[in-house]
Design a protein around this motif. Structure first.
Motif, PDB file in Angstrom:
ATOM      1  N   VAL A 214       0.827  -1.205   0.000  1.00  0.00           N
ATOM      2  CA  VAL A 214       0.000   0.000   0.000  1.00  0.00           C
ATOM      3  C   VAL A 214       0.864   1.259   0.000  1.00  0.00           C
ATOM      4  O   VAL A 214       0.603   2.222  -0.723  1.00  0.00           O
ATOM      5  CB  VAL A 214      -0.953   0.002   1.213  1.00  0.00           C
ATOM      6  N   GLU A 215       1.910   1.245   0.807  1.00  0.00           N
ATOM      7  CA  GLU A 215       2.780   2.424   0.925  1.00  0.00           C
ATOM      8  C   GLU A 215       3.703   2.611  -0.280  1.00  0.00           C
ATOM      9  O   GLU A 215       4.203   3.708  -0.520  1.00  0.00           O
ATOM     10  CB  GLU A 215       3.645   2.298   2.184  1.00  0.00           C
ATOM     11  N   GLY A 216       3.960   1.516  -0.989  1.00  0.00           N
ATOM     12  CA  GLY A 216       4.939   1.574  -2.067  1.00  0.00           C
ATOM     13  C   GLY A 216       6.354   1.753  -1.552  1.00  0.00           C
ATOM     14  O   GLY A 216       7.197   2.392  -2.200  1.00  0.00           O
ATOM     15  N   SER A 217       6.640   1.172  -0.389  1.00  0.00           N
ATOM     16  CA  SER A 217       7.935   1.380   0.264  1.00  0.00           C
ATOM     17  C   SER A 217       8.932   0.256  -0.024  1.00  0.00           C
ATOM     18  O   SER A 217       9.840   0.001   0.764  1.00  0.00           O
ATOM     19  CB  SER A 217       7.736   1.518   1.777  1.00  0.00           C
ATOM     20  N   HIS A 218       8.790  -0.397  -1.177  1.00  0.00           N
ATOM     21  CA  HIS A 218       9.662  -1.513  -1.531  1.00  0.00           C
ATOM     22  C   HIS A 218      11.140  -1.096  -1.563  1.00  0.00           C
ATOM     23  O   HIS A 218      12.016  -1.819  -1.072  1.00  0.00           O
ATOM     24  CB  HIS A 218       9.279  -2.082  -2.881  1.00  0.00           C
ATOM     25  N   ASP A 219      11.430   0.067  -2.151  1.00  0.00           N
ATOM     26  CA  ASP A 219      12.818   0.501  -2.263  1.00  0.00           C
ATOM     27  C   ASP A 219      13.447   0.752  -0.900  1.00  0.00           C
ATOM     28  O   ASP A 219      14.636   0.470  -0.700  1.00  0.00           O
ATOM     29  CB  ASP A 219      12.913   1.772  -3.124  1.00  0.00           C
ATOM     30  N   GLU A 220      12.675   1.266   0.032  1.00  0.00           N
ATOM     31  CA  GLU A 220      13.194   1.489   1.394  1.00  0.00           C
ATOM     32  C   GLU A 220      13.555   0.160   2.044  1.00  0.00           C
ATOM     33  O   GLU A 220      14.573   0.056   2.733  1.00  0.00           O
ATOM     34  CB  GLU A 220      12.168   2.248   2.220  1.00  0.00           C
ATOM     35  N   VAL A 221      12.716  -0.839   1.824  1.00  0.00           N
ATOM     36  CA  VAL A 221      13.006  -2.175   2.365  1.00  0.00           C
ATOM     37  C   VAL A 221      14.276  -2.712   1.727  1.00  0.00           C
ATOM     38  O   VAL A 221      15.146  -3.273   2.432  1.00  0.00           O
ATOM     39  CB  VAL A 221      11.827  -3.129   2.120  1.00  0.00           C
ATOM     40  N   ARG A 222      14.411  -2.555   0.428  1.00  0.00           N
ATOM     41  CA  ARG A 222      15.613  -3.044  -0.260  1.00  0.00           C
ATOM     42  C   ARG A 222      16.868  -2.352   0.278  1.00  0.00           C
ATOM     43  O   ARG A 222      17.909  -2.989   0.465  1.00  0.00           O
ATOM     44  CB  ARG A 222      15.483  -2.825  -1.762  1.00  0.00           C
ATOM     45  N   ARG A 223      16.786  -1.057   0.516  1.00  0.00           N
ATOM     46  CA  ARG A 223      17.950  -0.337   1.036  1.00  0.00           C
ATOM     47  C   ARG A 223      18.305  -0.832   2.433  1.00  0.00           C
ATOM     48  O   ARG A 223      19.490  -1.012   2.761  1.00  0.00           O
ATOM     49  CB  ARG A 223      17.665   1.162   1.077  1.00  0.00           C
TER      50      ARG A 223
END
Length: 226
Positions: A214-223
């Motif tokens: 929902v948040e679109g926070s995939h890149d933050e998780v990857r980092r």
């Protein structure tokens, strides 16, 4: 965790859980036990959370409602106006004002849901489970016959109730699996079970992934995972 998992997958799961690692029941202090009040509280939470993007505001609103009206019979006897006031600003886009249509509509749905659970199932969703013969497909069919409950709501409910209703596990839901696939964690609830096969762990991971979707926070998780 499964010993065959790659190290990057393990790191990603740890990053997911570190970011969003609590289910809604845990977050709002709702006891997860197989009794009528707890099961209904989980359903109220699912009704409020599912259409509003898995955010914590609706979960807090569910806490306000279930903390005041503990059982379906209690909520069924409440006025929609009182319920709307309890929902308050915790639900995104819902104001405490008496004239707020969104609050009023949501409150009316919750009262109708409580009435239906009281009248059809004697206030006890364990009866629905027994009627379904512990068959998740039939449980879904009976749940979606209730006011305010669609497949998205059932996805959240199954995710949260799977430690209690073992026939549901492992369960993840559409949002969680979309995020899991994007992060390279698999494409099914069985894949997620490799990261912790107890139902409560699967539910926590699925809930965290749903919020990431929902948040679109995939890149933050990857980092975070490196």
């Amino acid at each position: 965790m499964d010993d065959t998992l790659r190290e990057d997958q393990k790191l990603t799961v740890r990053a997911v859980l570190a970011r969003e690692g609590r289910g809604f029941a845990e977050e709002i202090g709702l006891g997860r036990t197989n009794n009528p009040a707890s099961l209904f509280g989980l359903l109220v939470t699912a009704v409020l959370v599912a259409p509003r993007g898995e955010s914590s505001g609706p979960a807090r609103a569910a806490h306000e409602v279930t903390n005041r009206w503990h059982t379906p019979a209690d909520l069924a006897a409440a006025s929609a106006q009182d319920v709307a006031k309890e929902l308050g600003a915790a639900v995104e886009g819902v104001d405490r004002g008496d004239g707020d249509d969104s609050a009023s509509d949501t409150a009316a749905t919750l009262v109708a849901l409580a009435s239906a659970v009281s009248e059809t199932w004697g206030g006890d969703l364990r009866g629905l489970r027994e009627k379904a013969g512990h068959d998740p497909a039939r449980e879904r069919e009976l749940l979606t016959a209730l006011p305010g409950v669609d497949d998205g709501v059932v996805d959240v409910y199954f995710r949260e109730v799977q430690p209690l209703w073992d026939e549901v596990a492992p369960f993840a839901g559409t949002r969680a699996l979309r995020a899991a696939a994007a992060l390279g964690l698999g494409e099914s609830a069985e894949d997620l079970a490799r990261y912790g096969n107890r139902p409560e762990k699967i539910g926590r991971l699925a809930g965290a992934l749903a919020r990431i979707d929902v948040e679109g926070s995939h890149d933050e998780v990857r980092r975070t995972a490196g």
